[in-house]
Design a protein around this motif. Structure first.
Motif, PDB file in Angstrom:
ATOM      1  N   LEU A  11       0.840  -1.197   0.000  1.00 55.19           N
ATOM      2  CA  LEU A  11       0.000   0.000   0.000  1.00 55.19           C
ATOM      3  C   LEU A  11       0.874   1.245   0.000  1.00 55.19           C
ATOM      4  N   ILE A  12       0.607   2.129  -0.947  1.00 51.08           N
ATOM      5  CA  ILE A  12       1.282   3.426  -0.990  1.00 51.08           C
ATOM      6  C   ILE A  12       0.248   4.478  -0.593  1.00 51.08           C
ATOM      7  N   THR A  13       0.365   5.014   0.614  1.00 54.78           N
ATOM      8  CA  THR A  13      -0.588   6.020   1.089  1.00 54.78           C
ATOM      9  C   THR A  13      -0.176   7.401   0.580  1.00 54.78           C
ATOM     10  N   GLN A  14      -1.088   8.042  -0.130  1.00 51.77           N
ATOM     11  CA  GLN A  14      -0.811   9.363  -0.684  1.00 51.77           C
ATOM     12  C   GLN A  14      -1.354  10.475   0.210  1.00 51.77           C
ATOM     13  N   GLU A  15      -2.482  10.215   0.879  1.00 48.72           N
ATOM     14  CA  GLU A  15      -3.053  11.210   1.793  1.00 48.72           C
ATOM     15  C   GLU A  15      -3.978  10.520   2.789  1.00 48.72           C
ATOM     16  N   SER A  16      -3.908  10.911   4.028  1.00 48.51           N
ATOM     17  CA  SER A  16      -4.834  10.425   5.057  1.00 48.51           C
ATOM     18  C   SER A  16      -5.130  11.601   5.977  1.00 48.51           C
ATOM     19  N   VAL A  17      -6.354  12.085   5.944  1.00 45.70           N
ATOM     20  CA  VAL A  17      -6.687  13.302   6.669  1.00 45.70           C
ATOM     21  C   VAL A  17      -8.139  13.268   7.126  1.00 45.70           C
ATOM     22  N   GLY A  18      -8.423  13.876   8.284  1.00 48.85           N
ATOM     23  CA  GLY A  18      -9.788  13.968   8.773  1.00 48.85           C
ATOM     24  C   GLY A  18      -9.879  13.802  10.267  1.00 48.85           C
ATOM     25  N   ASP A  19     -11.102  13.689  10.753  1.00 50.44           N
ATOM     26  CA  ASP A  19     -11.363  13.528  12.176  1.00 50.44           C
ATOM     27  C   ASP A  19     -12.348  12.385  12.366  1.00 50.44           C
ATOM     28  N   GLN A  20     -12.974  12.301  13.572  1.00 51.58           N
ATOM     29  CA  GLN A  20     -13.858  11.188  13.874  1.00 51.58           C
ATOM     30  C   GLN A  20     -15.150  11.203  13.070  1.00 51.58           C
TER      31      GLN A  20
ATOM     32  N   TYR B 288      -3.522 -13.046  -3.341  1.00 50.93           N
ATOM     33  CA  TYR B 288      -2.583 -12.215  -2.586  1.00 50.93           C
ATOM     34  C   TYR B 288      -2.881 -12.330  -1.091  1.00 50.93           C
ATOM     35  N   LYS B 289      -1.847 -12.225  -0.276  1.00 50.63           N
ATOM     36  CA  LYS B 289      -2.043 -12.175   1.171  1.00 50.63           C
ATOM     37  C   LYS B 289      -2.624 -10.820   1.555  1.00 50.63           C
ATOM     38  N   ASP B 290      -3.558 -10.834   2.502  1.00 50.66           N
ATOM     39  CA  ASP B 290      -4.141  -9.592   2.996  1.00 50.66           C
ATOM     40  C   ASP B 290      -3.077  -8.743   3.680  1.00 50.66           C
ATOM     41  N   ILE B 291      -3.228  -7.425   3.576  1.00 51.91           N
ATOM     42  CA  ILE B 291      -2.395  -6.512   4.362  1.00 51.91           C
ATOM     43  C   ILE B 291      -3.314  -5.536   5.078  1.00 51.91           C
ATOM     44  N   THR B 292      -2.903  -5.099   6.277  1.00 50.25           N
ATOM     45  CA  THR B 292      -3.695  -4.167   7.060  1.00 50.25           C
ATOM     46  C   THR B 292      -2.817  -3.006   7.518  1.00 50.25           C
ATOM     47  N   SER B 293      -3.311  -1.791   7.337  1.00 44.88           N
ATOM     48  CA  SER B 293      -2.611  -0.580   7.782  1.00 44.88           C
ATOM     49  C   SER B 293      -3.505   0.174   8.752  1.00 44.88           C
ATOM     50  N   PHE B 294      -2.894   0.830   9.737  1.00 49.16           N
ATOM     51  CA  PHE B 294      -3.655   1.509  10.784  1.00 49.16           C
ATOM     52  C   PHE B 294      -3.501   3.024  10.671  1.00 49.16           C
ATOM     53  N   PHE B 295      -4.601   3.727  10.930  1.00 52.77           N
ATOM     54  CA  PHE B 295      -4.625   5.183  10.893  1.00 52.77           C
ATOM     55  C   PHE B 295      -5.331   5.669  12.157  1.00 52.77           C
ATOM     56  N   LEU B 296      -4.852   6.767  12.707  1.00 52.51           N
ATOM     57  CA  LEU B 296      -5.404   7.291  13.957  1.00 52.51           C
ATOM     58  C   LEU B 296      -5.920   8.712  13.743  1.00 52.51           C
ATOM     59  N   PRO B 297      -7.237   8.861  13.547  1.00 51.26           N
ATOM     60  CA  PRO B 297      -7.806  10.199  13.380  1.00 51.26           C
ATOM     61  C   PRO B 297      -7.925  10.910  14.714  1.00 51.26           C
TER      62      PRO B 297
END
Length: 268
Positions: free
Chosen positions: A113-122, A182-191
């Motif tokens: 996974l190539i994350t280009q942008e992750s932004v926001g709140d709850q 493909y094997k699953d991949i999981t990435s974590f984000f903290l808003p």
């Protein structure tokens, strides 16, 4: 041992749903159990049966993905079931837990996974990125990108790109990417989250299963959209139990392309 074939996949699906009374905690410990085995030139089917017996669980898999009649050697001492399976299958398969089952899924390839942008709140959080093959770096089209607890998902386009907008977030975001083989991949984000007292706990729960043959029935082909079929193939039949789902027709529900894989529970 349960061996899935095209004729019995729907039966296994119903059976696994009936296992819902059992706790998820028990299932989550299966792959971590340690076992010891010394086997010489035995059929793979018998080796899997021996692992089942020691671990006190059952395997579930499609009979076409494993060479059950092949002769194998296995020598493990106090090794976890997950590590034992990796040794047995040369890390070309993926294992998922569902209550007292371990589901074996053929997955010899790796995603990135190539994350280009992750932004926001709850209240609303947007993740934009790209999914590629880890080795070749080529974009992966029609990969499933989803958040299991929020039951919100999307698919990558022909360039492997995606934008996932999440709403009503109450915990850390766990984005899982799935693609057939493909094997699953999981990435974590903290808003940024504002905590309120007495906030109702998210009651969504899920199990991973492999009832993908449901989409092969006449009724399934009639009602399931092409996006839902791709999601089912990628995720191995991800099944979720949610408090409610608003549906206006196939693919037009509050859970989008995951709606065909959500077991609705409406409370009054």
């Amino acid at each position: 041992m349960i061996v899935l074939s095209k004729n019995y996949a729907i039966v296994v699906f119903i059976f696994l749903m009936l296992c819902g009374a059992q706790t998820e905690t028990k299932a989550q410990n299966i792959l971590g159990k340690n076992i010891s085995l010394l086997i010489r030139q035995q059929k793979l089917s018998k080796v899997l049966a021996a692992i089942e017996q020691q671990g006190n669980f059952r395997f579930s898999y499609n009979s076409t993905i494993l060479p059950l009649d092949s002769l194998v050697d296995l020598n493990v001492a106090n090794l976890s079931i997950a590590e034992t399976l990796d040794k047995l299958f040369k890390q070309r398969y993926e294992y998922r837990e569902a209550y007292d089952f371990i589901i074996i899924r053929y997955a010899p390839l790796q995603l990135a996974l190539i994350t280009q942008e992750s932004v926001g709140d709850q209240y609303i959080y947007t993740i934009t990125g790209k999914v590629v093959d880890e080795q070749s770096r080529k974009p992966i089209a029609n990969a499933s990108v989803y958040e299991k607890n929020l039951l919100q998902s999307t698919l990558t386009d022909q360039d492997g790109a995606f934008t996932l907008k999440l709403k009503n977030i109450s915990q850390t975001i766990a984005i899982t990417i799935s693609k057939l083989n493909y094997k699953d991949i999981t990435s974590f984000f903290l808003p940024e989250i504002t905590v309120f007292k007495n906030k109702r706990k998210n009651s969504n729960r899920y199990i991973d299963d492999a009832p993908s043959e449901l989409g092969q029935t006449f009724l399934g082909r009639l009602l399931i959209t092409s996006r839902q079929k791709i999601q089912t193939a990628n995720t191995g039949g991800f099944i979720a139990n949610a408090p409610a789902q608003i549906s206006l027709g196939p693919g037009l529900s509050s859970h989008g392309s995951l709606s065909g894989q959500v077991d609705q529970q409406v409370f009054f």
